[in-house]
Design an enzyme around this catalytic site. Structure first.
Site, PDB file in Angstrom:
ATOM      1  N   CYS A 258      16.535  54.144  53.732  1.00  0.00           N
ATOM      2  CA  CYS A 258      17.140  54.470  55.295  1.00  0.00           C
ATOM      3  C   CYS A 258      17.812  55.704  56.093  1.00  0.00           C
ATOM      4  O   CYS A 258      17.561  56.457  56.835  1.00  0.00           O
ATOM      5  CB  CYS A 258      18.833  53.797  55.328  1.00  0.00           C
ATOM      6  SG  CYS A 258      17.808  52.171  55.429  1.00  0.00           S
TER       7      CYS A 258
HETATM    8  N1  LIG Z   1      16.479  48.001  52.566  1.00  0.00           N
HETATM    9  C1  LIG Z   1      17.560  48.761  52.860  1.00  0.00           C
HETATM   10  O1  LIG Z   1      18.881  48.773  52.429  1.00  0.00           O
HETATM   11  C2  LIG Z   1      17.489  48.597  54.381  1.00  0.00           C
HETATM   12  C3  LIG Z   1      19.422  48.059  55.360  1.00  0.00           C
HETATM   13  C4  LIG Z   1      19.211  48.177  55.986  1.00  0.00           C
HETATM   14  C5  LIG Z   1      18.431  48.125  57.280  1.00  0.00           C
HETATM   15  N2  LIG Z   1      16.742  48.330  56.644  1.00  0.00           N
HETATM   16  C6  LIG Z   1      15.304  48.549  57.111  1.00  0.00           C
HETATM   17  O2  LIG Z   1      14.911  46.942  57.329  1.00  0.00           O
HETATM   18  C7  LIG Z   1      13.860  47.312  57.410  1.00  0.00           C
HETATM   19  C8  LIG Z   1      12.700  47.325  56.173  1.00  0.00           C
HETATM   20  O3  LIG Z   1      13.223  47.754  55.601  1.00  0.00           O
HETATM   21  P1  LIG Z   1      12.483  47.391  53.604  1.00  0.00           P
HETATM   22  O4  LIG Z   1      13.561  47.902  52.635  1.00  0.00           O
HETATM   23  O5  LIG Z   1      13.451  45.433  53.737  1.00  0.00           O
HETATM   24  O6  LIG Z   1      11.391  47.628  53.121  1.00  0.00           O
HETATM   25  P2  LIG Z   1      10.437  46.875  52.416  1.00  0.00           P
HETATM   26  O7  LIG Z   1       9.319  47.808  52.344  1.00  0.00           O
HETATM   27  O8  LIG Z   1      11.578  46.638  51.075  1.00  0.00           O
HETATM   28  O9  LIG Z   1      10.098  45.437  52.451  1.00  0.00           O
HETATM   29  C9  LIG Z   1       9.188  45.141  53.496  1.00  0.00           C
HETATM   30  C10 LIG Z   1       7.742  44.080  53.473  1.00  0.00           C
HETATM   31  O10 LIG Z   1       7.342  43.697  54.745  1.00  0.00           O
HETATM   32  C11 LIG Z   1       5.574  43.677  54.182  1.00  0.00           C
HETATM   33  N3  LIG Z   1       5.096  43.989  55.645  1.00  0.00           N
HETATM   34  C12 LIG Z   1       4.714  45.034  55.936  1.00  0.00           C
HETATM   35  N4  LIG Z   1       4.186  44.926  56.958  1.00  0.00           N
HETATM   36  C13 LIG Z   1       4.147  43.687  56.974  1.00  0.00           C
HETATM   37  C14 LIG Z   1       3.264  42.807  57.767  1.00  0.00           C
HETATM   38  N5  LIG Z   1       2.700  43.592  59.126  1.00  0.00           N
HETATM   39  N6  LIG Z   1       2.971  41.282  57.893  1.00  0.00           N
HETATM   40  C15 LIG Z   1       4.690  41.141  56.908  1.00  0.00           C
HETATM   41  N7  LIG Z   1       4.916  41.614  56.440  1.00  0.00           N
HETATM   42  C16 LIG Z   1       4.327  42.863  56.255  1.00  0.00           C
HETATM   43  C17 LIG Z   1       5.849  44.670  52.942  1.00  0.00           C
HETATM   44  O11 LIG Z   1       5.045  43.701  52.084  1.00  0.00           O
HETATM   45  C18 LIG Z   1       7.467  44.610  52.250  1.00  0.00           C
HETATM   46  O12 LIG Z   1       7.116  43.367  51.145  1.00  0.00           O
HETATM   47  C19 LIG Z   1      13.685  48.933  58.120  1.00  0.00           C
HETATM   48  O13 LIG Z   1      13.490  48.980  58.789  1.00  0.00           O
HETATM   49  C20 LIG Z   1      14.639  49.445  56.992  1.00  0.00           C
HETATM   50  O14 LIG Z   1      15.064  50.563  57.698  1.00  0.00           O
HETATM   51  C21 LIG Z   1      16.159  48.725  55.210  1.00  0.00           C
END
Ligand SMILES: NC(=O)c1ccc[n+]([C@@H]2O[C@H](COP(=O)([O-])OP(=O)(O)OC[C@H]3O[C@@H](n4cnc5c(N)ncnc54)[C@H](O)[C@@H]3O)[C@@H](O)[C@H]2O)c1
Length: 416
Positions: A258
């Protein structure tokens, strides 16, 4: 209610568990077959979701799939895919685009679609909704669209999805009502905003606020170092003020998915409005310098004991980007290790949360072996499992970037 979740990572998996525990049926979709197969076996890759909590729900209330057809009978579908940066720090919305296109192919009248991925204002309305309309259905009338930012903080236990207020902004009043109804199943408080854009920008404000304040205290840490003042004493002192001050700690730099990334989504969008977001750029610049400053501190500490960096054995304690988690994304430890290697140092690490770091071709060493085989131990990420008194007692030299050795006085100890 049947809820579909696209992207079963750090955000999607805890959300799936929260809805399932609240009694909803959940369809979790991921394009990565290994992710789906792991969850189907009841295995969790997210530390905040223990396998004992996940396993009983899988196959009962949580179904996982790589097939979008499984989403067609969901009442709501939440998109939680990555939003990284491309070259030159520009937003890479390819995952959102691909999730939107695939969903459009199975979208049904009356469904609610919510984007949770962090992004710049306008993404939900101007980018996601038109993609979904490729289905032939109209956003805001045939189906509903909203943005609701994830506020998860990995490793935190005092605030949960239930107790953290949830922001929602819909394309229309009905979109907002539908999204508020959805999240009231898993959150005690839902905060309604007037638009998806306000919700998108609120999330960015939260992250930019942290990035700017971390940069401020990091800049003061560099100055205090030159002035010979203990920055930790200064932060502790300022934090005694019961109003008008919020504590931020210096450290080796920012990591995670983030803070190093999200602010640049806004900086990019602001350029369309001829508006330079100077706080964002400056904070990014200072925080990126922090690994260099830390390496410089190690080099000076070695110099003081008559050792060059070249050939010195440097142990990094903690390589994940934050305490208590094993997430390596954007971790400053990686940059520190690379910079030390460029100087000819031999780098090793100990991290109870990270078995191996493929990018560095290293595996975590057992603590005793690591301490006895190093010339200097650097506290990069302070995990609670590590005994820092023991570290100071057994390592020849210790450089602490996290202030965890405050209270210990020893001739072999140097703090940021
Ligand atoms: N990790 C955090 O602490 C956090 C906190 C707040 C917001 N976010 C936001 O949330 C969003 C996701 O982050 P995350 O940390 O969960 O990412 P992540 O990489 O842990 O998980 C994302 C998942 O999405 C899958 N994916 C990718 N493209 C896809 C598609 N087209 N269809 C289906 N699945 C797909 C990937 O294989 C992966 O398993 C980002 O925008 C991030 O900025 C993350």
């Amino acid at each position: 209610m049947k809820v579909g979740i696209i992207g079963m990572g750090y955000v999607g998996l805890p959300l799936a568990v929260a809805f399932a525990e609240a009694g909803s049926e959940v369809v979790g979709l991921d394009v990565d077959r290994r992710v789906v197969e792991g969850i189907a076996r009841g295995e969790s890759t997210v530390e905040d979701v223990p396998a004992e909590r996940l396993a009983p729900l899988v196959g009962d209330r949580i179904e996982v799939t790589t097939d979008h057809a499984g989403l067609s009978d969901c009442d709501a579908v939440i998109i939680c895919v990555p939003t990284p940066l491309a070259h030159r720090r520009e937003p890479d919305l390819a995952y959102v685009d691909s999730a939107g296109r695939s969903l459009a192919a199975v979208l049904r009248k009356g469904q609610l679609v919510v984007l949770e991925s962090t992004t710049y204002p306008g993404t939900t309305r101007d980018r996601l909704a038109p993609l979904l309309e490729e289905s032939g259905l109209r956003a805001g009338t045939d189906f509903h669209v909203a943005f609701s930012p994830e506020r998860i903080d990995p490793g935190r236990t005092d605030h949960t999805i239930r107790t953290t207020p949830k922001l929602v902004g819909g394309l229309t009043p009905t979109c907002l009502d539908r999204a508020a109804e959805l999240y009231s199943l898993i959150c005690d408080e839902v905060v309604r905003l007037s638009s998806p854009e306000a919700a998108e920008l609120a999330k960015l404000l939260e992250n930019i606020f942290r990035s700017v304040n971390i940069a401020l205290v990091n800049e003061l840490a560099m100055l205090s170092d030159r002035m010979g003042i203990d920055i930790w004493e200064v932060v502790d002192a300022a934090a005694t003020k019961p109003f008008g001050f919020m504590r931020f700690e210096p450290g080796p730099g920012m990591g995670g998915h983030c803070l190093p990334i999200d602010p640049f989504y806004l900086a990019f969008k602001a350029r369309e409005y001829d508006f330079p977001t100077e706080f964002i750029e400056l904070a990014g610049k200072i925080n990126q310098q922090q690994p260099h400053f830390c390496v410089d501190k190690v080099v000076r500490a070695l110099n003081d004991v008559g050792r060059p960096a070249r050939g010195s054995r440097v142990l990094l304690l903690g390589v994940s980007y934050k305490t208590g988690v094993g997430d390596l994304r954007e971790s400053p430890a990686i940059r520190i290790a690379e910079l030390l290697r460029e100087l000819g140092a031999e780098v090793s690490y100990h991290d109870p949360h990270v078995e191996s770091v493929p990018d560095l071709d290293l595996r975590s060493l057992e603590l005793g072996e690591a301490l006895s085989g190093c010339d200097v131990a650097c506290v990069v990420t302070a995990h609670p499992e590590v005994d820092y008194e023991r570290v100071v007692a057994e390592a020849p030299l210790v450089v602490d970037f996290r202030g965890v050795t405050r209270g210990i006085e020893a001739p072999n100890l140097v703090r940021l």
